[in-house]
Design an enzyme around this catalytic site. Structure first.
Site, PDB file in Angstrom:
ATOM      1  N   ASP A 122       0.840  -1.215   0.000  1.00 40.75           N
ATOM      2  CA  ASP A 122       0.000   0.000   0.000  1.00 40.75           C
ATOM      3  C   ASP A 122       0.869   1.257   0.000  1.00 40.75           C
ATOM      4  OD1 ASP A 122       0.875  -0.179   2.612  1.00 40.75           O
ATOM      5  OD2 ASP A 122      -1.105   0.127   3.513  1.00 40.75           O
ATOM      6  N   ASP A 168      -1.233  -6.110  -0.295  1.00 45.43           N
ATOM      7  CA  ASP A 168      -1.502  -5.493   1.005  1.00 45.43           C
ATOM      8  C   ASP A 168      -2.984  -5.208   1.200  1.00 45.43           C
ATOM      9  OD1 ASP A 168       0.481  -5.033   2.872  1.00 45.43           O
ATOM     10  OD2 ASP A 168       1.187  -3.185   1.932  1.00 45.43           O
ATOM     11  N   LYS A 192      -1.255  -9.391   2.778  1.00 43.94           N
ATOM     12  CA  LYS A 192      -0.476  -8.954   3.950  1.00 43.94           C
ATOM     13  C   LYS A 192      -1.330  -7.980   4.748  1.00 43.94           C
ATOM     14  CE  LYS A 192       3.214  -5.994   3.680  1.00 43.94           C
ATOM     15  NZ  LYS A 192       2.746  -4.848   4.492  1.00 43.94           N
ATOM     16  N   GLU A 245      -1.190  -5.485   8.564  1.00 48.50           N
ATOM     17  CA  GLU A 245      -0.344  -4.941   9.629  1.00 48.50           C
ATOM     18  C   GLU A 245      -0.925  -5.254  11.002  1.00 48.50           C
ATOM     19  OE1 GLU A 245       0.476  -0.770   8.998  1.00 48.50           O
ATOM     20  OE2 GLU A 245       1.216  -1.134   6.968  1.00 48.50           O
ATOM     21  N   GLU A 253       9.580  -4.253  10.082  1.00 43.06           N
ATOM     22  CA  GLU A 253       9.945  -2.962   9.466  1.00 43.06           C
ATOM     23  C   GLU A 253      10.608  -2.034  10.482  1.00 43.06           C
ATOM     24  OE1 GLU A 253       7.056  -1.039   6.953  1.00 43.06           O
ATOM     25  OE2 GLU A 253       8.249   0.795   6.842  1.00 43.06           O
TER      26      GLU A 253
HETATM   27  O1  KIV Z   1       3.559  -1.152   1.585  1.00 43.07           O
HETATM   28  C1  KIV Z   1       4.704  -1.604   1.484  1.00 43.07           C
HETATM   29  O2  KIV Z   1       5.413  -1.351   0.506  1.00 43.07           O
HETATM   30  C2  KIV Z   1       5.191  -2.447   2.557  1.00 43.07           C
HETATM   31  C3  KIV Z   1       6.655  -2.750   2.568  1.00 43.07           C
HETATM   32  C4  KIV Z   1       7.346  -1.549   3.062  1.00 43.07           C
HETATM   33  C5  KIV Z   1       6.964  -3.952   3.355  1.00 43.07           C
HETATM   34  O3  KIV Z   1       4.451  -2.839   3.397  1.00 43.07           O
END
Ligand code: KIV
Length: 281
Positions: free
Chosen positions: A49, A88, A118, A120, A187
């Site tokens: 994202d 994401d 993915k 968070e 991260e």
């Molecule tokens: O959104 C993204 O690019 C990420 C990476 C920084 C792992 O989550």
């Protein structure tokens, strides 16, 4: 069962099986053409994202809508054939409840044909991770600096630089691993903490600003290409693509203004009646 197209992509279980082995290589990708360039060289491509900031000019990832992730996810799947594509889940599409997360993650998987999502969050997302995995959705977790929480964190701050912060972050790592995530992004995290977590959990850790102690690495492609105006300390610029693009655009602009482009070689001549060009070129 018939398979129409022979595509052999890396799978989420294959990434999980790489724990402690050869380093896992990954990059973000947002478009078909950059996905195609990276595809033979990486194990997975993340449609992060971060595209909201990198490509669409948002100040943070918070405003990114699900539709945008789906649009870019489709492009990256179309542009690649080998790498696992992970998309994401944007802010506000999974935190409310496991069933809301399932509905949105299933939409992402159905519409993009990606291989995993993915999200968070650590311990607070464990129940949701378990719920999604039980229902067929492979999940990559993301802990440490979680950019979608920037308004609570008060900025893009490195995590775990003092030992009093370690316990909660370690608990997050254990929680997502036990909940069934196939890997976890760490991260912006101090090296000794990243090393402890990598030793302690059963799933691969993918570092971004979390040292070489992780099981794999990821960078934002535009950052490592030298296309981003500002990059964090942990980014190494492996190319200077921004300067190359600007140089080419300057040369084009100069030639158009000087009428030296297009030349004869770039110009269509009239066809003769026989169908052959009347004159050379
Ligand atoms: O959104 C993204 O690019 C990420 C990476 C920084 C792992 O989550």
């Amino acid at each position: 069962m018939s398979i129409q197209k022979q595509v052999r992509r890396t799978t989420a279980p294959e990434i999980l099986a790489r724990k402690g082995g050869e380093p896992i290589v990954s990059l973000t990708a947002y478009h078909a053409h950059t996905a195609a360039l990276a595809d033979p060289h990486v194990d997975f491509l993340l449609v992060g994202d971060s595209l909201g900031m990198v490509m669409h000019g948002y100040e943070s990832t918070v405003p990114v809508p699900l539709e945008l992730m789906i649009m870019h996810g489709k492009a990256v799947v179309r542009g690649s054939t080998q790498a696992l594509v992970v998309v994401d889940m944007p802010f506000g599409t999974y935190e409310e409840s496991p069933s809301v997360a399932f509905r949105n993650a299933a939409q992402v998987m159905k519409e993009t044909d990606c291989g995993a999502v993915k999200l968070e969050g650590g311990a607070r997302m464990a129940e949701t991770i378990d719920y999604l995995v039980q229902r067929g959705i492979p999940v990559m977790a993301h802990i440490g600096l979680t950019p979608q929480s920037i308004n609570v964190l008060g900025g893009f701050k490195t995590q775990g630089r003092t030992k009093d912060q370690w316990q909660l972050i370690e608990e997050d790592a254990v929680a997502v691993s036990e909940a069934g995530a196939f890997s976890v992004v760490l991260e912006a995290m101090a090296e000794p903490l990243a090393a402890r977590i990598t030793d302690a959990i059963a799933i691969p850790t993918i570092g971004i600003g979390a040292s070489a102690q992780c099981d794999g690495q990821i960078l934002v492609m535009e950052d490592m290409l030298g296309l981003s105006p500002r990059v964090p300390k942990f980014v190494k610029e492996f190319g200077n693509v921004g300067a190359a693009i600007e140089g080419a655009i300057k040369a084009y602009s100069k030639e158009v203004r000087a009428r030296t482009f297009p030349e004869q070689a770039h110009t269509y001549a009239l066809k003769s009646e026989s169908g052959k060009p009347k004159s050379k070129g």
